[in-house]
Design an enzyme around this catalytic site. Structure first.
Site, PDB file in Angstrom:
ATOM      1  N   TYR A   1     -14.428  -3.302  14.321  1.00 19.68           N
ATOM      2  CA  TYR A   1     -13.802  -4.075  13.249  1.00 19.68           C
ATOM      3  C   TYR A   1     -12.523  -4.757  13.741  1.00 19.68           C
ATOM      4  O   TYR A   1     -12.360  -5.984  13.625  1.00 19.68           O
ATOM      5  CB  TYR A   1     -13.484  -3.182  12.042  1.00 19.68           C
ATOM      6  CG  TYR A   1     -12.446  -3.791  11.133  1.00 19.68           C
ATOM      7  CD1 TYR A   1     -12.702  -4.983  10.463  1.00 19.68           C
ATOM      8  CD2 TYR A   1     -11.190  -3.200  10.980  1.00 19.68           C
ATOM      9  CE1 TYR A   1     -11.739  -5.577   9.665  1.00 19.68           C
ATOM     10  CE2 TYR A   1     -10.221  -3.787  10.180  1.00 19.68           C
ATOM     11  CZ  TYR A   1     -10.495  -4.970   9.531  1.00 19.68           C
ATOM     12  OH  TYR A   1      -9.545  -5.560   8.750  1.00 19.68           O
TER      13      TYR A   1
ATOM     14  N   ASP B   1     -14.177  13.909  13.284  1.00 21.23           N
ATOM     15  CA  ASP B   1     -13.249  12.780  13.329  1.00 21.23           C
ATOM     16  C   ASP B   1     -13.996  11.468  13.574  1.00 21.23           C
ATOM     17  O   ASP B   1     -15.078  11.467  14.160  1.00 21.23           O
ATOM     18  CB  ASP B   1     -12.220  13.004  14.453  1.00 21.23           C
ATOM     19  CG  ASP B   1     -10.915  12.271  14.185  1.00 21.23           C
ATOM     20  OD1 ASP B   1     -10.831  11.550  13.164  1.00 21.23           O
ATOM     21  OD2 ASP B   1      -9.976  12.415  14.991  1.00 21.23           O
ATOM     22  N   ARG B   2     -13.384  10.383  13.100  1.00 18.28           N
ATOM     23  CA  ARG B   2     -13.910   9.046  13.370  1.00 18.28           C
ATOM     24  C   ARG B   2     -13.712   8.762  14.869  1.00 18.28           C
ATOM     25  O   ARG B   2     -12.609   8.985  15.383  1.00 18.28           O
ATOM     26  CB  ARG B   2     -13.108   8.063  12.532  1.00 18.28           C
ATOM     27  CG  ARG B   2     -13.366   6.611  12.814  1.00 18.28           C
ATOM     28  CD  ARG B   2     -12.365   5.730  12.085  1.00 18.28           C
ATOM     29  NE  ARG B   2     -12.702   5.511  10.696  1.00 18.28           N
ATOM     30  CZ  ARG B   2     -11.902   4.887   9.823  1.00 18.28           C
ATOM     31  NH1 ARG B   2     -10.708   4.460  10.186  1.00 18.28           N
ATOM     32  NH2 ARG B   2     -12.287   4.714   8.585  1.00 18.28           N
ATOM     33  N   PRO B   3     -14.748   8.260  15.583  1.00 21.79           N
ATOM     34  CA  PRO B   3     -14.535   7.923  17.001  1.00 21.79           C
ATOM     35  C   PRO B   3     -13.498   6.809  17.134  1.00 21.79           C
ATOM     36  O   PRO B   3     -13.502   5.858  16.342  1.00 21.79           O
ATOM     37  CB  PRO B   3     -15.910   7.428  17.475  1.00 21.79           C
ATOM     38  CG  PRO B   3     -16.872   7.716  16.380  1.00 21.79           C
ATOM     39  CD  PRO B   3     -16.109   7.949  15.119  1.00 21.79           C
TER      40      PRO B   3
ATOM     41  N   ASN C   1      -2.491  11.046   6.211  1.00 19.32           N
ATOM     42  CA  ASN C   1      -3.683  11.088   5.350  1.00 19.32           C
ATOM     43  C   ASN C   1      -3.716  12.344   4.482  1.00 19.32           C
ATOM     44  O   ASN C   1      -3.961  12.264   3.269  1.00 19.32           O
ATOM     45  CB  ASN C   1      -4.960  11.033   6.196  1.00 19.32           C
ATOM     46  CG  ASN C   1      -5.187   9.662   6.808  1.00 19.32           C
ATOM     47  OD1 ASN C   1      -4.589   8.671   6.373  1.00 19.32           O
ATOM     48  ND2 ASN C   1      -6.038   9.596   7.813  1.00 19.32           N
TER      49      ASN C   1
ATOM     50  N   LYS D   1     -11.523  -8.777  14.313  1.00 12.42           N
ATOM     51  CA  LYS D   1     -10.406  -9.476  13.651  1.00 12.42           C
ATOM     52  C   LYS D   1      -9.440 -10.044  14.703  1.00 12.42           C
ATOM     53  O   LYS D   1      -8.876 -11.123  14.508  1.00 12.42           O
ATOM     54  CB  LYS D   1      -9.652  -8.533  12.698  1.00 12.42           C
ATOM     55  CG  LYS D   1     -10.422  -8.154  11.455  1.00 12.42           C
ATOM     56  CD  LYS D   1     -10.797  -9.355  10.570  1.00 12.42           C
ATOM     57  CE  LYS D   1      -9.624  -9.879   9.765  1.00 12.42           C
ATOM     58  NZ  LYS D   1     -10.056 -10.941   8.808  1.00 12.42           N
TER      59      LYS D   1
ATOM     60  N   LYS E   1     -13.347   2.776   1.073  1.00 11.31           N
ATOM     61  CA  LYS E   1     -12.034   3.024   1.668  1.00 11.31           C
ATOM     62  C   LYS E   1     -11.427   4.321   1.147  1.00 11.31           C
ATOM     63  O   LYS E   1     -11.811   4.818   0.087  1.00 11.31           O
ATOM     64  CB  LYS E   1     -11.092   1.849   1.362  1.00 11.31           C
ATOM     65  CG  LYS E   1     -11.580   0.506   1.897  1.00 11.31           C
ATOM     66  CD  LYS E   1     -11.392   0.398   3.397  1.00 11.31           C
ATOM     67  CE  LYS E   1     -12.123  -0.774   4.010  1.00 11.31           C
ATOM     68  NZ  LYS E   1     -11.738  -2.057   3.511  1.00 11.31           N
TER      69      LYS E   1
END
Ligand code: TYD
Length: 319
Positions: free
Chosen positions: A125, A255-257, A224, A129, A164
């Site tokens: 992502y 966890d998110r990579p 978070n 951008k 989100k």
């Protein structure tokens, strides 16, 4: 994440028109420009969810990079035609709405991102951008298209698509479902109420200098896990639940990579050049957000059906 149900309040406004057009479709865009003769473009059309970009980067490359290129080209040829036919008013502004994620991640001790921070994106992502920002800058320098780029921190507020963090947690807490915290929950984000972002875009569109970049942020950093606990407390209060009920749903998951540790924005250039400042404190903004989701179950039915549900059910099982 776009949804016609989100446009209910403006849909009958005399200055509003809706065209359903793919930003990768050059000829269709040319027709829209011809029909509406805009004074400028605020380009907010993007695939924006990091987890989705990990599951399937292709849509991000197509919409965010190819789509931005196509929109730039449509704007460029419209401007060329317009300058010839309307010498009274040749001004045009292409405003690219982008993200602080192009700068990569900070440690807890780093200074916030400024407009000079080098690009170092982590996810498909943010890389898409970053690429689109570079295209916009190049169209400014090479073709003289009057451009401006804004890089904003995490938004929250009503009508936020529930992929989100904040709306996802509100909806799961409401339904008594697990609240998935990625990794150890110690990542930090800088949250900005959506209306403050909209005000900033408006100020920059009218007062910002052509060719410039402006960072937009709320000066509002939250870990978070602290944010989720605060949200749980707010939900318990709003729903008349015993304190601690929603927090029991917190579940640590894989966890998110490539998970960026921290984002934080230095918005001093924007503040000094336009006078903009965030107006909504996090406490007020979060309460307004929770109230909105509780009062708009109809909207939720529109967005949380079909594909959305399938995506999330699969993702959660995977974790
Ligand atoms: P997100 O809202 O996806 O925004 P971004 O990745 O662009 O910052 O996520 C915000 C933070 O919350 C990020 O650190 C990932 C984390 N997160 C969770 O822990 N659980 C979740 O269910 C989601 C959606 C995000």
């Amino acid at each position: 994440a776009g949804n016609l149900a989100s446009l209910g309040e403006v849909i009958n406004h005399e200055n509003f028109a809706f065209e359903k057009v793919d930003i990768c479709d050059g000829p269709a865009l040319a027709e829209v420009f011809l029909k509406h003769q805009p004074d400028g473009v605020m380009h907010l059309a993007a695939e924006s969810h990091v987890d989705r970009s990990i599951d399937g980067p292709g849509d991000f490359i197509k919409t965010n990079i190819d789509g931005t290129y196509t929109l730039l080209e449509a704007s460029r040829s419209y401007c060329q035609r317009r300058d010839r036919s309307d010498s009274e008013n040749p001004d045009f502004r292409f405003h690219h709405v982008s993200t602080d994620e192009v700068y990569g991640q900070l440690t807890e001790f780093d200074e916030p991102f400024t407009e000079e921070t080098p690009y170092d994106p982590s996810s498909p992502y943010s890389a898409s951008k970053a690429a689109s920002d570079h295209l916009v800058r190049a169209w400014g320098r090479t073709f003289g298209l009057p451009i401006v780029i804004t890089n904003c921190s995490n938004n929250y507020g009503p009508r936020h698509f529930p992929e989100k963090l904040i709306p996802h947690m509100i909806l799961n807490a409401l339904a008594g479902k697990p609240l998935p915290v990625y990794g150890d929950g110690r990542q930090i984000r800088d949250w900005l109420f959506v209306e403050d972002h909209a005000q900033a875009i408006d100020s920059i569109f009218h007062k910002g200098k052509s060719g410039e970049v402006y960072n937009i942020g709320g000066n509002n950093e939250w870990k978070n896990i602290d944010l989720i606990n605060f949200l749980c407390y707010t939900m318990d209060q709003k729903l008349g639940r015993e304190e601690g009920t929603s927090a029991k749903l917190i579940t640590y998951v894989r966890d998110r990579p490539g998970h960026d540790l921290r984002y934080a924005i230095d918005a001093s250039k924007l503040i000094s050049e336009t006078g903009w400042r965030p107006q909504v404190t996090f406490e007020v903004g979060l309460e307004r957000t929770v109230n909105w989701y509780l009062a708009n179950q109809e909207w939720l039915k529109h967005v949380t059906s079909g594909e959305y549900l399938r995506y999330y059910e699969n993702m959660y099982e995977d974790r």
